[in-house]
Design an enzyme around this catalytic site. Structure first.
Site: not given
Ligand code: AMP
Ligand code: TRP
Length: 334
Positions: A114, A198, A201
């Site tokens: 990051k 992956k 967002k």
């Molecule tokens: P974040 O978008 O990093 O804030 O992720 C929030 C939650 O969603 C975390 O537990 C991540 O591991 C899960 N997550 C985010 N993107 C993915 C993805 N593409 N596939 C599966 N889990 C995800």
């Protein structure tokens, strides 16, 4: 065994199908097991480790909460709140930062990713982010923490902090070293435009992801345009190993329909993508549209959402401030 569950999601913009399948869907099934007590936190203090716009942040806190509720989290069964409403998180984080070691933090790969090339310019908050996460978990004596694979290292740090505190202050059972709960399947839902990255967002192409507040037409269109290969669908799971897009779309089908991947493969073996995509689109619309409609409905009643967070914070505060009082006694402040 009864589990105390804690998890957090950052309010940093649109939640997508990856967040739903990889995290929130799992939060809901943990909540629905009567043996568990669950706390789900919108971690707004974590969000400000990178620059935020105040109006957007407030909107995103409400949106994440609405997505929780719309996906099936029930504020009567689980404690749902946003982190900044409970001062114990910031307070506990300070005390734990005097336990954590620089060497431990220096190994955190997410900070390196990051902060990028110019880490001198990263906020100190981004560096000590995993200590705040440890405070989130340890203040509630959480035994199990559902997270994505990417958070495993942070969980290990939480365990190290818990163990070192217990040892340094000779209080063997004070902090409970938490166990990660990492899903074996579907912990990585991939981009619809490239099966090797992956779903995220931060991907500049909105066509790469299905947002939890997309309309049915948007969902259908995105699945229609999703990248595929030229072969028909295989009849054996082993044949998916170098077909990442096929694997991802079949995986999404399997997860959303709560059926084993093998069964889905058998069902669509030999069919072409256009036929499969039609049925996948119907399934995704069936599962996601009610969530999307509910999110948009909930967002019209800001007071309802704010009240859920305030009431959740009152409950969280009782637990966390008691732990802070005990912590203060052990440290010698009281
Ligand atoms: P974040 O978008 O990093 O804030 O992720 C929030 C939650 O969603 C975390 O537990 C991540 O591991 C899960 N997550 C985010 N993107 C993915 C993805 N593409 N596939 C599966 N889990 C995800
Ligand atoms: N760091 C987690 C993420 O980015 C969010 C988080 C903050 C969290 N505090 C937590 C997750 C405590 C689990 C438990 O996904």
């Amino acid at each position: 065994m009864s589990k105390k569950i804690f998890s957090g999601v950052q309010p940093t913009g649109n939640l997508h199908l990856g967040n739903y399948i990889g995290a929130i869907k799992n939060f809901v099934s943990l909540q629905n097991d009567p043996d568990n007590s669950c706390i789900y936190c919108v971690v707004d203090l974590h969000a400000i480790t990178v620059k935020q716009n105040a109006v957007e942040l407030k909107k995103n806190i409400r949106e994440t909460t609405a997505a929780f509720i719309a996906s099936g989290l029930d504020y009567k069964k689980s404690i749902i709140f946003n982190q900044s409403l409970v001062p114990a998180h910031a307070e506990g984080s300070w005390m734990l930062s005097c336990v954590a070691r620089m060497g431990w933090l220096n190994r955190m790969t997410q900070f390196k990713e990051k902060a990028g090339k110019d880490k001198e310019k990263a906020s100190v908050g981004l560096y000590i982010y995993p200590i705040l996460m440890a405070a989130d978990i340890l203040l509630y004596d959480a035994t199990h923490v559902p997270v994505g694979e990417d958070q495993k290292q942070h969980l290990e740090l939480s365990r190290d902090i818990a163990n070192k505190f217990n040892l340094d202050f000779n209080v063997p059972d004070f902090f409970i070293p938490p166990e990660p709960l990492i899903q074996k399947k579907f912990s990585r839902i991939m981009s619809l435009k490239d099966g090797t990255v992956k779903m995220s967002k931060s991907d500049p192409s909105d066509l790469s992801r299905i947002n939890l507040n997309d309309s049915s037409d948007q969902i259908i269109n995105k699945i229609k345009k999703a990248k595929t290969d030229a072969e028909p669908l295989p009849d054996d799971e082993n044949e998916l190993s170098n077909r990442p897009e096929a694997e991802n779309l079949l995986g999404i089908y399997s997860s959303l329909s709560d059926q084993k991947l093998n069964k889905i493969i058998n069902e669509f073996a030999g069919k072409n993508f256009s036929e499969f995509k039609k049925q996948l689109a119907t399934l995704v619309v069936d599962k996601i549209s009610p969530i999307s409609l509910e999110i948009n409905k909930l967002l019209k009643d800001e007071k309802f959402i704010d009240d859920i967070l305030i009431q959740g914070a009152e409950k969280a505060n009782i637990i966390a401030s008691k732990k802070i009082q005990d912590l203060k006694k052990i440290i010698g402040f009281k």
